[in-house]
Design a protein around this motif. Structure first.
Motif, PDB file in Angstrom:
ATOM      1  N   GLY A 117      44.872  36.999  30.197  1.00  0.00           N
ATOM      2  CA  GLY A 117      44.476  37.691  31.411  1.00  0.00           C
ATOM      3  C   GLY A 117      43.421  38.739  31.110  1.00  0.00           C
ATOM      4  N   CYS A 118      42.474  38.906  32.025  1.00  0.00           N
ATOM      5  CA  CYS A 118      41.399  39.888  31.870  1.00  0.00           C
ATOM      6  C   CYS A 118      41.525  40.971  32.929  1.00  0.00           C
ATOM      7  CB  CYS A 118      40.030  39.226  32.007  1.00  0.00           C
ATOM      8  SG  CYS A 118      39.722  37.913  30.823  1.00  0.00           S
ATOM      9  N   SER A 119      41.349  42.191  32.504  1.00  0.00           N
ATOM     10  CA  SER A 119      41.410  43.321  33.417  1.00  0.00           C
ATOM     11  C   SER A 119      40.238  44.245  33.137  1.00  0.00           C
ATOM     12  CB  SER A 119      42.736  44.072  33.245  1.00  0.00           C
ATOM     13  OG  SER A 119      42.772  45.240  34.030  1.00  0.00           O
ATOM     14  N   ALA A 120      39.924  45.089  34.122  1.00  0.00           N
ATOM     15  CA  ALA A 120      38.823  46.041  33.948  1.00  0.00           C
ATOM     16  C   ALA A 120      38.908  47.115  35.016  1.00  0.00           C
ATOM     17  CB  ALA A 120      37.469  45.324  34.024  1.00  0.00           C
ATOM     18  N   MET A 121      38.029  48.089  34.868  1.00  0.00           N
ATOM     19  CA  MET A 121      37.893  49.125  35.884  1.00  0.00           C
ATOM     20  C   MET A 121      37.662  48.478  37.244  1.00  0.00           C
ATOM     21  SD  MET A 121      35.146  51.349  33.717  1.00  0.00           S
ATOM     22  CE  MET A 121      34.342  49.868  33.093  1.00  0.00           C
ATOM     23  N   MET A 122      38.396  48.952  38.239  1.00  0.00           N
ATOM     24  CA  MET A 122      38.267  48.367  39.567  1.00  0.00           C
ATOM     25  C   MET A 122      36.909  48.658  40.188  1.00  0.00           C
ATOM     26  SD  MET A 122      41.911  48.848  41.508  1.00  0.00           S
ATOM     27  CE  MET A 122      41.311  48.061  43.003  1.00  0.00           C
ATOM     28  N   GLN A 123      36.577  47.808  41.150  1.00  0.00           N
ATOM     29  CA  GLN A 123      35.431  47.993  42.029  1.00  0.00           C
ATOM     30  C   GLN A 123      34.087  47.918  41.308  1.00  0.00           C
ATOM     31  OE1 GLN A 123      37.657  51.278  42.745  1.00  0.00           O
ATOM     32  NE2 GLN A 123      39.081  49.916  43.725  1.00  0.00           N
TER      33      GLN A 123
ATOM     34  N   THR B 249      30.912  40.132  42.186  1.00  0.00           N
ATOM     35  CA  THR B 249      32.271  40.267  41.677  1.00  0.00           C
ATOM     36  C   THR B 249      32.434  41.628  41.003  1.00  0.00           C
ATOM     37  OG1 THR B 249      33.991  39.164  40.348  1.00  0.00           O
ATOM     38  CG2 THR B 249      31.761  39.216  39.426  1.00  0.00           C
ATOM     39  N   THR B 250      33.629  41.873  40.502  1.00  0.00           N
ATOM     40  CA  THR B 250      33.921  43.076  39.730  1.00  0.00           C
ATOM     41  C   THR B 250      33.789  42.748  38.243  1.00  0.00           C
ATOM     42  OG1 THR B 250      36.270  42.574  39.539  1.00  0.00           O
ATOM     43  CG2 THR B 250      35.559  43.802  41.503  1.00  0.00           C
ATOM     44  N   LEU B 251      33.985  43.751  37.398  1.00  0.00           N
ATOM     45  CA  LEU B 251      33.870  43.519  35.959  1.00  0.00           C
ATOM     46  C   LEU B 251      34.935  42.550  35.465  1.00  0.00           C
ATOM     47  CD1 LEU B 251      32.568  44.064  33.254  1.00  0.00           C
ATOM     48  CD2 LEU B 251      33.884  46.195  33.078  1.00  0.00           C
ATOM     49  N   SER B 252      36.175  42.687  35.936  1.00  0.00           N
ATOM     50  CA  SER B 252      37.221  41.764  35.484  1.00  0.00           C
ATOM     51  C   SER B 252      36.899  40.345  35.920  1.00  0.00           C
ATOM     52  CB  SER B 252      38.593  42.184  36.016  1.00  0.00           C
ATOM     53  OG  SER B 252      38.771  41.848  37.379  1.00  0.00           O
ATOM     54  N   GLY B 253      36.404  40.192  37.155  1.00  0.00           N
ATOM     55  CA  GLY B 253      36.036  38.867  37.637  1.00  0.00           C
ATOM     56  C   GLY B 253      34.869  38.277  36.862  1.00  0.00           C
ATOM     57  N   TYR B 254      33.952  39.139  36.419  1.00  0.00           N
ATOM     58  CA  TYR B 254      32.802  38.671  35.648  1.00  0.00           C
ATOM     59  C   TYR B 254      33.232  38.163  34.272  1.00  0.00           C
ATOM     60  CZ  TYR B 254      28.264  38.811  33.257  1.00  0.00           C
ATOM     61  OH  TYR B 254      27.142  38.487  32.540  1.00  0.00           O
TER      62      TYR B 254
ATOM     63  N   LYS C 247      35.269  31.327  39.660  1.00  0.00           N
ATOM     64  CA  LYS C 247      34.961  32.506  40.468  1.00  0.00           C
ATOM     65  C   LYS C 247      36.237  32.971  41.163  1.00  0.00           C
ATOM     66  CE  LYS C 247      30.119  31.172  41.139  1.00  0.00           C
ATOM     67  NZ  LYS C 247      29.061  30.808  42.107  1.00  0.00           N
ATOM     68  N   ALA C 248      37.082  33.628  40.387  1.00  0.00           N
ATOM     69  CA  ALA C 248      38.425  34.003  40.837  1.00  0.00           C
ATOM     70  C   ALA C 248      38.622  35.501  40.701  1.00  0.00           C
ATOM     71  CB  ALA C 248      39.473  33.262  40.015  1.00  0.00           C
ATOM     72  N   LEU C 249      39.558  36.025  41.497  1.00  0.00           N
ATOM     73  CA  LEU C 249      39.913  37.435  41.392  1.00  0.00           C
ATOM     74  C   LEU C 249      41.341  37.640  41.891  1.00  0.00           C
ATOM     75  CD1 LEU C 249      38.344  39.894  40.349  1.00  0.00           C
ATOM     76  CD2 LEU C 249      37.913  40.539  42.716  1.00  0.00           C
ATOM     77  N   GLY C 250      42.098  38.443  41.139  1.00  0.00           N
ATOM     78  CA  GLY C 250      43.437  38.794  41.560  1.00  0.00           C
ATOM     79  C   GLY C 250      43.398  39.644  42.821  1.00  0.00           C
ATOM     80  N   MET C 251      44.475  39.575  43.597  1.00  0.00           N
ATOM     81  CA  MET C 251      44.480  40.222  44.902  1.00  0.00           C
ATOM     82  C   MET C 251      44.294  41.737  44.820  1.00  0.00           C
ATOM     83  SD  MET C 251      47.130  39.567  48.035  1.00  0.00           S
ATOM     84  CE  MET C 251      47.233  37.873  47.495  1.00  0.00           C
ATOM     85  N   GLY C 252      44.863  42.363  43.788  1.00  0.00           N
ATOM     86  CA  GLY C 252      44.716  43.800  43.655  1.00  0.00           C
ATOM     87  C   GLY C 252      43.266  44.199  43.460  1.00  0.00           C
ATOM     88  N   ASP C 253      42.554  43.493  42.589  1.00  0.00           N
ATOM     89  CA  ASP C 253      41.142  43.802  42.343  1.00  0.00           C
ATOM     90  C   ASP C 253      40.291  43.390  43.535  1.00  0.00           C
ATOM     91  OD1 ASP C 253      39.165  44.947  40.867  1.00  0.00           O
ATOM     92  OD2 ASP C 253      39.036  43.383  39.356  1.00  0.00           O
ATOM     93  N   ALA C 254      40.642  42.262  44.166  1.00  0.00           N
ATOM     94  CA  ALA C 254      39.894  41.808  45.339  1.00  0.00           C
ATOM     95  C   ALA C 254      39.975  42.828  46.467  1.00  0.00           C
ATOM     96  CB  ALA C 254      40.420  40.454  45.809  1.00  0.00           C
ATOM     97  N   SER C 255      41.097  43.535  46.563  1.00  0.00           N
ATOM     98  CA  SER C 255      41.255  44.531  47.625  1.00  0.00           C
ATOM     99  C   SER C 255      40.375  45.747  47.387  1.00  0.00           C
ATOM    100  CB  SER C 255      42.724  44.958  47.743  1.00  0.00           C
ATOM    101  OG  SER C 255      43.142  45.712  46.619  1.00  0.00           O
ATOM    102  N   GLY C 256      39.722  45.825  46.230  1.00  0.00           N
ATOM    103  CA  GLY C 256      38.728  46.849  45.970  1.00  0.00           C
ATOM    104  C   GLY C 256      37.307  46.338  46.155  1.00  0.00           C
ATOM    105  N   MET C 257      37.198  45.075  46.543  1.00  0.00           N
ATOM    106  CA  MET C 257      35.891  44.531  46.916  1.00  0.00           C
ATOM    107  C   MET C 257      35.721  44.573  48.427  1.00  0.00           C
ATOM    108  SD  MET C 257      35.044  41.280  44.469  1.00  0.00           S
ATOM    109  CE  MET C 257      33.291  41.406  44.853  1.00  0.00           C
ATOM    110  N   PHE C 258      36.773  44.087  49.136  1.00  0.00           N
ATOM    111  CA  PHE C 258      36.732  43.965  50.584  1.00  0.00           C
ATOM    112  C   PHE C 258      38.174  44.030  51.088  1.00  0.00           C
ATOM    113  CE2 PHE C 258      36.171  41.939  54.697  1.00  0.00           C
ATOM    114  CZ  PHE C 258      34.923  42.397  55.101  1.00  0.00           C
ATOM    115  N   PRO C 259      38.398  44.580  52.296  1.00  0.00           N
ATOM    116  CA  PRO C 259      39.779  44.710  52.791  1.00  0.00           C
ATOM    117  C   PRO C 259      40.528  43.386  52.827  1.00  0.00           C
ATOM    118  CG  PRO C 259      38.291  46.019  54.140  1.00  0.00           C
ATOM    119  CD  PRO C 259      37.427  45.209  53.213  1.00  0.00           C
TER     120      PRO C 259
END
Length: 540
Positions: free
Chosen positions: A90-96, A161-166, A175-187
């Motif tokens: 799993g990959c994680s990073a600073m949000m947004q 995308t965000t850094l984790s998505g990149y 081109k995927a993103l977990g819901m928590g990180d996605a909620s920092g892209m768009f509501p």
């Protein structure tokens, strides 16, 4: 025990979490019992270039490879096994933030991090349009600001995308993103577990006159919930992560997440009425809500847990950077005396001095604004330490006041949740480097929020470990087993932690400090207003 771990590594019964933090890239490898069997990290740092805080792409790649190489070497040294199989990653990073790519996968502009306070107009207009708080650091605010600025790159966007998505995309092509990180892209729409469709349409109407060759849903990553498969390590990704060629492709990856999501997982704080605090370069508190807030607050973001529950989030841009700068000054003094400092000891000694201080920090005042601060309306970083002739200026008070100010902006936002919205918080769990020194950070945090604060043994490396837990959940969960149950009954069923209750003297001392803190902000704002008014008169 080593033999059992060795066999688990050979069979690939492990999970790997990689996290790109603001100052370190970290990796943690865990076994099926969630014990860390290898960890590594390397430092990296953002830079202010052409008015934007950013990280260079080559530093991302070099840091990723170096961190994995160190982990691989540690596993080989300790267990005599070369990493070839891993059960899940799993990959994680600073949000947004904002990463925009063209059709060839090239960056259109340098990565714009969460730290930038350059999207004020866009964030304000979108908040008004959606009647939903859009923070400056959110990806949609960066995109809309670029549109308002008529930036040339916008027409050529194929994917944002965000850094984790990149990083996830580099490793999998997905081109995927977990819901928590996605909620920092768009509501996110909680019921649909996807981007809010009404707001997507509102945004389309807002920019219709631009006639861009893309629509928003096509350039956003697909949203995944915790536990879902979000792609597999490609041959290209395997060689990117491990240039030596040892690591095999085909490893499943879980949805990439932001550091807020991994912090919730690492502290078992995804149930309603639970909360957690994560400290680092920035500081944020997250409380899982039982109901919607009554109105939109500039200080409160609404995001989600990795499995989709709504969360009230208070994020302050500044926390430990100014403390680290002062500790660096003490290190220089140590070296100037001809001594070689042990930084762990230096942190421990100085942090513990704060326990000897006056409850209110002796009348001292500090603003650790290394960068702009959205909660208090400061556009640019201006670290400030202030004392009066009457202040009790000594080392203990100096350290306490800098620890206090790390929580001060956060406290302003938390007061809204607890006092205006009457949100009930059963417990707060904390993680991050500031809590590595036993008790000190907890006592200061408990004083700041006036709630019990717990720290678990994983507090120092919560994010990367939390990401490994999410990878393990995807690979090893039972059918229909929720993330909350997996964490409670398996990961944390016998976890050790230490809870600190707020001391009344510390609580009262922090309250006195906050009076000085808020008074100082009012004085500063009055001075700025006076300057602007005079400037307008001279221009007239």
């Amino acid at each position: 025990m080593n033999q059992n771990i060795k066999q688990a590594i050979v069979r690939g019964e492990t999970s790997l979490g990689i996290e790109f933090g603001s100052t370190r890239i970290k990796a943690v490898l865990i076994d099926r019992n969630f014990e860390t069997i290898g960890s590594s990290s390397c430092e990296w740092e953002n830079q202010l270039i052409d008015g934007y805080w950013t990280y260079h792409l080559n530093e991302m790649i070099n840091g990723l490879q170096e961190t994995y190489h160190q982990l691989k070497q540690e596993v080989e040294n300790n267990y005599g096994v070369t990493l070839q199989k891993i059960g899940s990653i799993g990959c994680s990073a600073m949000m947004q933030g904002y990463i925009a790519l063209d059709q060839t996968g090239e960056l259109l502009v340098p990565f714009r991090t969460w730290r930038n306070a350059t999207t004020g107009t866009a964030a304000s207009e979108l908040t008004e349009k959606f009647q939903f708080k859009i923070p400056q650091r959110w990806s949609i605010a960066h995109l809309y600001q670029a549109i308002l600025n008529d930036e040339e790159h916008v027409t050529n966007i194929d994917y944002i995308t965000t850094l984790s998505g990149y990083i996830h995309w580099l490793l999998t092509g997905s081109k995927a993103l977990g819901m928590g990180d996605a909620s920092g892209m768009f509501p996110i729409d909680e019921s649909a577990q996807q981007y809010n469709e009404d707001m997507v349409k509102q945004f389309a109407d807002l920019i219709a006159n631009k006639e861009y060759p893309w629509n928003l849903k096509d350039i956003l990553p697909k949203v995944y919930s915790a536990g879902e498969h979000a792609g597999y390590l490609s041959e290209t990704g395997a060689r990117l992560l491990d240039p030596s060629g040892s690591l095999k492709a085909g490893i499943p990856l879980c949805p990439p997440e932001g550091d807020a999501g991994t912090g919730m997982v690492a502290t078992n704080s995804i149930k309603k009425r639970t909360g957690n605090i994560s400290v680092g370069t920035s500081i944020f508190a997250m409380v899982v809500l039982e109901k919607d807030l009554s109105t939109v607050y500039p200080e409160i973001d609404i995001v989600t847990t990795p499995d989709g529950s709504p969360v009230g989030m208070v994020l302050a841009n500044n926390c430990s950077s100014d403390i680290n700068a002062w500790l660096g000054l003490f290190r220089e003094f140590y070296e100037a005396m001809g001594l070689k400092p042990d930084m762990n000891q230096l942190f421990s000694v100085l942090f513990n001095k704060a326990l000897e201080a006056d409850a209110d920090g002796g009348g001292l005042l500090s603003y650790g604004y290394y960068s702009g601060e959205n909660i208090t309306g400061l556009a640019k970083g201006r670290p400030l330490f202030v004392r009066s002739p009457e202040s009790r200026f000594n080392l203990a008070n100096f350290m306490r006041i800098h620890l206090f100010t790390a929580f001060a902006a956060l406290r302003l936002g938390m007061d809204i949740l607890t006092q205006k919205e009457h949100v009930t918080i059963d417990r707060i769990l904390a993680h991050g480097g500031l809590f590595k020194t036993p008790l000190v950070g907890q006592k200061m945090c408990a004083a700041a929020l006036n709630v019990p604060v717990s720290v678990m043994s994983t507090a120092g490396e919560g994010g990367a470990w939390g990401m490994a837990i999410l990878a393990s959940y995807m690979a090893n969960k039972e059918q229909h087993e929720s993330l909350a149950d997996y964490l409670t009954t398996k990961v944390f069923n016998d976890a050790e932690g230490q809870e600190v209750y707020p001391d009344s003297a510390d609580v009262n001392g922090f309250a006195l400090f906050m009076e000085r803190y808020t008074e100082g902000l009012a004085i500063e704002q009055a001075a700025v207003d006076h300057f602007v008014e005079n400037w307008k008169k001279t221009k007239a």
